[in-house]
Write a protein that holds these residues in place. Structure first.
Motif, mmCIF file in Angstrom:
data_model
loop_
_atom_site.group_PDB
_atom_site.id
_atom_site.type_symbol
_atom_site.label_atom_id
_atom_site.label_comp_id
_atom_site.label_asym_id
_atom_site.label_seq_id
_atom_site.Cartn_x
_atom_site.Cartn_y
_atom_site.Cartn_z
ATOM 1 N N HIS A 44 0.847 -1.208 0.000
ATOM 2 C CA HIS A 44 0.000 0.000 0.000
ATOM 3 C C HIS A 44 0.878 1.251 0.000
ATOM 4 C CE1 HIS A 44 -3.205 2.799 0.890
ATOM 5 N NE2 HIS A 44 -2.480 3.249 1.898
ATOM 6 N N HIS A 45 1.915 1.240 0.807
ATOM 7 C CA HIS A 45 2.815 2.389 0.896
ATOM 8 C C HIS A 45 3.520 2.629 -0.442
ATOM 9 C CE1 HIS A 45 6.340 4.736 2.305
ATOM 10 N NE2 HIS A 45 5.385 5.338 2.979
ATOM 11 N N LYS A 46 3.957 1.557 -1.106
ATOM 12 C CA LYS A 46 4.611 1.689 -2.413
ATOM 13 C C LYS A 46 3.652 2.296 -3.437
ATOM 14 C CE LYS A 46 7.703 -2.229 -1.763
ATOM 15 N NZ LYS A 46 7.969 -3.626 -2.164
ATOM 16 N N TYR A 47 2.410 1.835 -3.464
ATOM 17 C CA TYR A 47 1.426 2.384 -4.401
ATOM 18 C C TYR A 47 1.188 3.866 -4.123
ATOM 19 C CZ TYR A 47 0.312 -2.439 -5.692
ATOM 20 O OH TYR A 47 0.377 -3.733 -6.127
ATOM 21 N N MET A 48 1.070 4.202 -2.850
ATOM 22 C CA MET A 48 0.849 5.592 -2.459
ATOM 23 C C MET A 48 2.022 6.462 -2.902
ATOM 24 S SD MET A 48 0.495 7.224 1.336
ATOM 25 C CE MET A 48 2.233 6.989 1.610
ATOM 26 N N MET A 49 3.244 5.998 -2.652
ATOM 27 C CA MET A 49 4.431 6.768 -3.022
ATOM 28 C C MET A 49 4.533 6.919 -4.542
ATOM 29 S SD MET A 49 5.572 7.708 -0.188
ATOM 30 C CE MET A 49 7.098 8.437 -0.684
ATOM 31 N N GLY A 50 4.255 5.843 -5.257
ATOM 32 C CA GLY A 50 4.272 5.915 -6.720
ATOM 33 C C GLY A 50 3.244 6.897 -7.233
ATOM 34 N N GLY A 51 2.073 6.913 -6.611
ATOM 35 C CA GLY A 51 1.031 7.860 -7.001
ATOM 36 C C GLY A 51 1.438 9.292 -6.734
ATOM 37 N N ALA A 52 2.128 9.511 -5.619
ATOM 38 C CA ALA A 52 2.592 10.868 -5.291
ATOM 39 C C ALA A 52 3.638 11.326 -6.300
ATOM 40 C CB ALA A 52 3.157 10.908 -3.871
ATOM 41 N N VAL A 53 4.552 10.451 -6.651
ATOM 42 C CA VAL A 53 5.567 10.818 -7.648
ATOM 43 C C VAL A 53 4.880 11.148 -8.967
ATOM 44 C CG1 VAL A 53 7.487 9.937 -9.052
ATOM 45 C CG2 VAL A 53 7.459 9.534 -6.584
ATOM 46 N N HIS A 54 3.939 10.318 -9.373
ATOM 47 C CA HIS A 54 3.236 10.553 -10.644
ATOM 48 C C HIS A 54 2.421 11.840 -10.607
ATOM 49 C CE1 HIS A 54 -0.020 9.958 -13.642
ATOM 50 N NE2 HIS A 54 1.039 9.709 -14.383
ATOM 51 N N LYS A 55 1.818 12.140 -9.473
ATOM 52 C CA LYS A 55 0.986 13.343 -9.354
ATOM 53 C C LYS A 55 1.797 14.612 -9.597
ATOM 54 C CE LYS A 55 -1.991 15.794 -6.078
ATOM 55 N NZ LYS A 55 -2.582 15.743 -4.735
ATOM 56 N N TYR A 56 3.004 14.676 -9.047
ATOM 57 C CA TYR A 56 3.809 15.889 -9.138
ATOM 58 C C TYR A 56 4.878 15.822 -10.219
ATOM 59 C CZ TYR A 56 1.410 17.062 -4.896
ATOM 60 O OH TYR A 56 0.422 17.333 -3.990
ATOM 61 N N PHE A 57 5.039 14.668 -10.832
ATOM 62 C CA PHE A 57 6.052 14.499 -11.862
ATOM 63 C C PHE A 57 5.462 13.609 -12.955
ATOM 64 C CE2 PHE A 57 10.284 12.369 -12.978
ATOM 65 C CZ PHE A 57 10.658 13.376 -13.834
ATOM 66 N N LYS A 58 4.561 14.202 -13.743
ATOM 67 C CA LYS A 58 3.794 13.450 -14.744
ATOM 68 C C LYS A 58 4.682 12.699 -15.733
ATOM 69 C CE LYS A 58 -0.349 15.180 -13.681
ATOM 70 N NZ LYS A 58 -1.165 14.440 -12.785
ATOM 71 N N GLU A 59 5.859 13.231 -16.028
ATOM 72 C CA GLU A 59 6.741 12.610 -17.012
ATOM 73 C C GLU A 59 7.490 11.401 -16.466
ATOM 74 O OE1 GLU A 59 7.636 15.889 -15.926
ATOM 75 O OE2 GLU A 59 6.164 16.836 -17.221
ATOM 76 N N CYS A 60 7.226 11.005 -15.242
ATOM 77 C CA CYS A 60 8.015 9.951 -14.599
ATOM 78 C C CYS A 60 8.024 8.652 -15.399
ATOM 79 C CB CYS A 60 7.547 9.701 -13.173
ATOM 80 S SG CYS A 60 5.912 9.002 -13.023
ATOM 81 N N PHE A 61 6.975 8.379 -16.163
ATOM 82 C CA PHE A 61 6.922 7.117 -16.903
ATOM 83 C C PHE A 61 7.860 7.096 -18.100
ATOM 84 C CE2 PHE A 61 2.662 6.927 -14.860
ATOM 85 C CZ PHE A 61 2.906 5.799 -14.107
ATOM 86 N N SER A 62 8.378 8.253 -18.490
ATOM 87 C CA SER A 62 9.287 8.279 -19.630
ATOM 88 C C SER A 62 10.745 8.084 -19.212
ATOM 89 C CB SER A 62 9.130 9.596 -20.408
ATOM 90 O OG SER A 62 9.480 10.688 -19.594
ATOM 91 N N PHE A 63 10.993 7.876 -17.924
ATOM 92 C CA PHE A 63 12.350 7.686 -17.412
ATOM 93 C C PHE A 63 12.534 6.271 -16.900
ATOM 94 C CE2 PHE A 63 11.634 12.234 -16.997
ATOM 95 C CZ PHE A 63 12.811 12.753 -17.504
ATOM 96 N N GLU A 64 13.769 5.818 -16.954
ATOM 97 C CA GLU A 64 14.133 4.529 -16.369
ATOM 98 C C GLU A 64 14.185 4.678 -14.851
ATOM 99 O OE1 GLU A 64 14.764 1.620 -17.990
ATOM 100 O OE2 GLU A 64 14.207 2.621 -19.861
ATOM 101 N N GLU A 65 14.140 3.561 -14.136
ATOM 102 C CA GLU A 65 14.177 3.596 -12.677
ATOM 103 C C GLU A 65 15.439 4.286 -12.164
ATOM 104 O OE1 GLU A 65 14.122 0.649 -8.772
ATOM 105 O OE2 GLU A 65 13.920 -0.216 -10.770
ATOM 106 N N SER A 66 16.579 3.983 -12.770
ATOM 107 C CA SER A 66 17.836 4.594 -12.327
ATOM 108 C C SER A 66 17.805 6.114 -12.523
ATOM 109 C CB SER A 66 19.024 3.989 -13.070
ATOM 110 O OG SER A 66 18.911 4.242 -14.463
#
Length: 116
Positions: A44-66
């Motif tokens: 649940h915490h991982k999903y929440m954190m991922g959602g927060a990153v996506h909310k404020y950084f919409k382009e996050c899916f275009s980057f690699e994890e590193s």
């Protein structure tokens, strides 16, 4: 000749072993339940954190994890973010220790004033 004391002690040992096995099984079951609860909370915490990153950084899916790690590492080292984190911790009543960035900024400021 059958020794009654020997039979009784053997039955007592068998009963104790059976109880010990049952206790081990109960313990294993409780550990399993605790691990399931912990994993559920962590997921649940991982999903929440991922959602927060996506909310404020919409382009996050275009980057690699590193690359995301590199961006977040730099972002969290900024003075502004460190001050915000400290303020939130103070509001929550968490004792805030000086962060590495704040300490570095303070030491750099003192070095500048001492050298002038």
């Amino acid at each position: 000749m059958i020794n009654v004391a020997e039979i009784t002690s053997t039955k007592g040992v068998e009963q104790a072993q059976k109880q010990m096995e049952q206790a081990k099984n109960r313990m294993a079951l409780e550990r399993k339940k605790a691990n399931e609860e912990r994993r559920k909370f962590e997921n649940h915490h991982k999903y929440m954190m991922g959602g927060a990153v996506h909310k404020y950084f919409k382009e996050c899916f275009s980057f690699e994890e590193s690359e995301i790690n590199e961006i977040l590492e730099v972002a969290f080292k900024t003075t502004e973010v460190q001050k915000t984190i400290s303020a939130i911790k103070r509001r929550a009543g968490v004792q805030v220790l000086s962060s590495p960035v704040e300490s570095e900024v303070k030491s750099n400021e003192s070095e500048r004033t001492e050298s002038h």
